[in-house]
Structure formats: C-alpha cells, structure tokens
Write an enzyme that holds these catalytic residues in place. Structure first.
Site, PDB file in Angstrom:
ATOM      1  N   GLU A  35      -5.288  -5.053  10.696  1.00 48.66           N
ATOM      2  CA  GLU A  35      -4.131  -4.075  10.871  1.00 48.66           C
ATOM      3  C   GLU A  35      -4.685  -3.212  12.090  1.00 48.66           C
ATOM      4  OE1 GLU A  35      -2.430  -2.853   6.985  1.00 48.66           O
ATOM      5  OE2 GLU A  35      -4.175  -1.789   7.151  1.00 48.66           O
ATOM      6  N   GLY A  55       2.300   2.058  10.677  1.00 45.96           N
ATOM      7  CA  GLY A  55       3.382   3.372  10.455  1.00 45.96           C
ATOM      8  C   GLY A  55       3.745   3.847  11.707  1.00 45.96           C
ATOM      9  N   LYS A 114      -0.016   4.128  -0.297  1.00 46.09           N
ATOM     10  CA  LYS A 114      -0.589   5.446   0.258  1.00 46.09           C
ATOM     11  C   LYS A 114      -0.268   6.727  -0.650  1.00 46.09           C
ATOM     12  CE  LYS A 114       0.157   3.367   4.839  1.00 46.09           C
ATOM     13  NZ  LYS A 114       0.091   3.679   6.170  1.00 46.09           N
ATOM     14  N   HIS A 158      -9.439   0.924   4.926  1.00 45.44           N
ATOM     15  CA  HIS A 158      -8.307   1.208   5.708  1.00 45.44           C
ATOM     16  C   HIS A 158      -8.398   1.988   6.831  1.00 45.44           C
ATOM     17  CE1 HIS A 158      -3.958   2.405   6.259  1.00 45.44           C
ATOM     18  NE2 HIS A 158      -3.633   1.486   5.891  1.00 45.44           N
ATOM     19  N   ASN A 200       0.780  -1.231  -0.036  1.00 47.98           N
ATOM     20  CA  ASN A 200      -0.051  -0.033   0.031  1.00 47.98           C
ATOM     21  C   ASN A 200       0.929   1.150   0.029  1.00 47.98           C
ATOM     22  OD1 ASN A 200      -1.846   2.196   0.521  1.00 47.98           O
ATOM     23  ND2 ASN A 200      -2.404   1.390   2.615  1.00 47.98           N
ATOM     24  N   SER A 206       3.234  -2.045  10.287  1.00 45.79           N
ATOM     25  CA  SER A 206       4.827  -2.060  10.503  1.00 45.79           C
ATOM     26  C   SER A 206       5.664  -3.469  10.165  1.00 45.79           C
ATOM     27  CB  SER A 206       5.230  -1.602  12.007  1.00 45.79           C
ATOM     28  OG  SER A 206       4.814  -0.189  12.093  1.00 45.79           O
ATOM     29  N   GLU A 246      -6.852   4.414   7.884  1.00 41.86           N
ATOM     30  CA  GLU A 246      -6.758   5.987   7.699  1.00 41.86           C
ATOM     31  C   GLU A 246      -7.919   6.517   6.962  1.00 41.86           C
ATOM     32  OE1 GLU A 246      -2.933   5.573   5.436  1.00 41.86           O
ATOM     33  OE2 GLU A 246      -2.007   4.950   7.399  1.00 41.86           O
TER      34      GLU A 246
HETATM   35  C1  PEP Z   1      -0.816   0.192   5.872  1.00 44.38           C
HETATM   36  O1  PEP Z   1      -0.577   1.129   5.238  1.00 44.38           O
HETATM   37  O2  PEP Z   1      -1.724  -0.601   5.590  1.00 44.38           O
HETATM   38  C2  PEP Z   1       0.420  -0.439   7.007  1.00 44.38           C
HETATM   39  C3  PEP Z   1       0.343  -1.390   7.508  1.00 44.38           C
HETATM   40  O3  PEP Z   1       1.328   0.684   6.872  1.00 44.38           O
HETATM   41  P1  PEP Z   1       2.869   0.197   7.601  1.00 44.38           P
HETATM   42  O4  PEP Z   1       3.282  -1.131   7.070  1.00 44.38           O
HETATM   43  O5  PEP Z   1       3.684   1.587   7.493  1.00 44.38           O
HETATM   44  O6  PEP Z   1       2.679   0.346   9.290  1.00 44.38           O
END
Ligand code: PEP
Length: 250
Positions: free
Chosen positions: A167, A173, A11, A95, A9, A212, A97
C-alpha cells in the site's frame, strides 16, 4: 494458482445500522463473485454483530489491528485470542495509518504479526513507502526493510499462512492510484525477496495492492501477474463498489 482476495478495511466508519445494510448488500452479490475470497474488517466493537450476520456465508471477516501482547494491563488494547473469540480469519497489521498516526515501528508490527500467528489468526502485513520516499527512489529499500523486520523475527515459513498488502502511503485515501506498472514492479520485488529464501513458498503468498482501488481501476490492477487482490478502504463502504472490485478479480 493463487485465489484472489478482496478485503474491505472499513477503518473507523459505520454504525450498527449502516453495517447491517452494507453486509446485506455484500451478501446479496457474493455468489456472483465466488471465485474471489471476500473479507471485511469492521471496527472491533462490531465484530460480534458481523460474525452473527456472516456466519455460514462465503464472506469472512477480520480485525484492523491487534495488540502484540497476549493479555494484561494494556488499557484499550485487543488481543489475538479475543479476535479468536469472534472467529476472525485475518488481522491487518502495520497499516500505514497505524505506523504514521500511532507510531508503530517495524519491530512492533513484526511482534503483532508473530502474536497473530501464535493464536492462529492469519496476519495481513501492510508495507509501503511515502511519497517522499518514492521521490527519493528508496521504495524498495523501505519495503525491503519493513519485510525484513518480520522475516528476521518469524522466518520465511511464517508467510505460509500470511498475506502481504503493498500500500503506497501516497495512494491511500487520496484518490491517487499507483499505475498497474508501478504496483506490479513493487509486488514483483516483494515476491523476489521471499523467493530468495523459499521460491516455492514465494509463489504461493498472496500480495494485495491497496491505495484508492475502485471499480474503475480494479480490473487493470488485478490483471497484473503478481497482484493477488486488493485491500480496499473507501470503496469497501459501498456494497456495489466493493462487489464491482471483486468482479474485476473473477
Ligand atoms: C486502506 O485503507 O488500506 C486503503 C487502501 O484505503 P483507500 O482504498 O481508501 O485508499
């Protein structure tokens, strides 16, 4: 046997030049990780360029979001049929976000899931609790509620072509990863919820972990019995890191 999926992803990152380079790097190592399905999720405006560069390769692509409506006066939105024009295999819906920054409710996410299926784009449904919710001991209640919104609208059969991504919001992040045990516990809970309705189908649904994930922690996470791949943010912007995660899933 569920084939692992490692999904990047991106973003709101990248440019025409940096994306071309990133894809060159990924394509250069894709054959070595062929056991894993590799997918990238660029910002909408780069879908055409990504399609051109990836067509005919083993790497597939999708979108980070879509509108729940088919067409019309929805300024700034992108529909599922538009994603089809760019041959997107997947679309990420819900997601965290989108849920937290853009106020997408469980119901809106369920409608996006339904709209994706209607045009044949496979949804990747994101679910997960905040830190506060984990500390209050309501992780299963939150994830169960997010899942139920989709099950109520679309039914268990709709998961035949869908993917789920667990998630935990506190791990996205932040550099803070759920332990493999914490992640496995929630993945098993999600699969058990699906199995209450259709055990055979539940056994086939891929459940990705996101939060992460990097080369150094991927092997332990992807070795867990109910973790079928990763939804990767930050580490997917570097071809070497992304491929190292995929390698851990081979
Ligand atoms: C994500 O954007 O779904 C995500 C898991 O980001 P990150 O790997 O940076 O934590």
């Amino acid at each position: 046997m569920r084939r692992k999926l490692v999904a990047g992803n991106w973003k709101m990152n990248g440019s025409t030049g940096s994306i071309r380079e990133l894809l060159q790097g990924i394509l250069g190592g894709a054959a070595e990780v062929a056991a894993v399905e590799l997918a990238v999720f660029p910002p909408f405006v780069y879908l055409g360029a990504v399609e051109q560069q990836l067509s005919g390769s083993a790497v597939i692509w999708g979108a980070q979001n879509m509108c729940d409506q088919g067409s019309g006066a929805y300024t700034g939105e992108v529909s599922g049929s538009m994603l089809n024009d760019f041959h997107c295999t997947y679309v990420i819906v819900g997601h965290s976000e989108r849920r937290t920054l853009y106020g997408e409710s469980d119901q809106v996410v369920a409608q996006k899931f339904a709209a994706a299926r209607k045009v044949g784009v496979k949804p990747i449904l994101c679910v997960g609790e905040t830190l506060d919710e984990r500390e209050r001991g309501v992780t299963e209640a939150v994830v169960g509620r997010q899942l139920k919104a989709v099950l109520d609208l679309e039914g268990i059969g709709s998961f035949a072509d869908a993917v789920i991504a667990y998630e935990p919001v506190w791990a996205i992040g932040t550099g803070r990863t759920a332990t493999s045990g914490q992640a496995q516990e929630v993945h098993a809970f999600i699969r058990a919820k699906l199995a209450e309705l259709d055990p055979a189908l539940a056994n086939k649904v891929r459940i990705l972990y996101g939060g992460s994930v990097k080369g150094s922690n991927a092997a332990e996470l992807l070795a867990m019995p109910d973790i079928d791949g990763g939804l990767v943010g930050g580490a997917s912007l570097d071809a070497k890191d992304f491929l190292a995660i995929a390698k851990a899933g081979c």
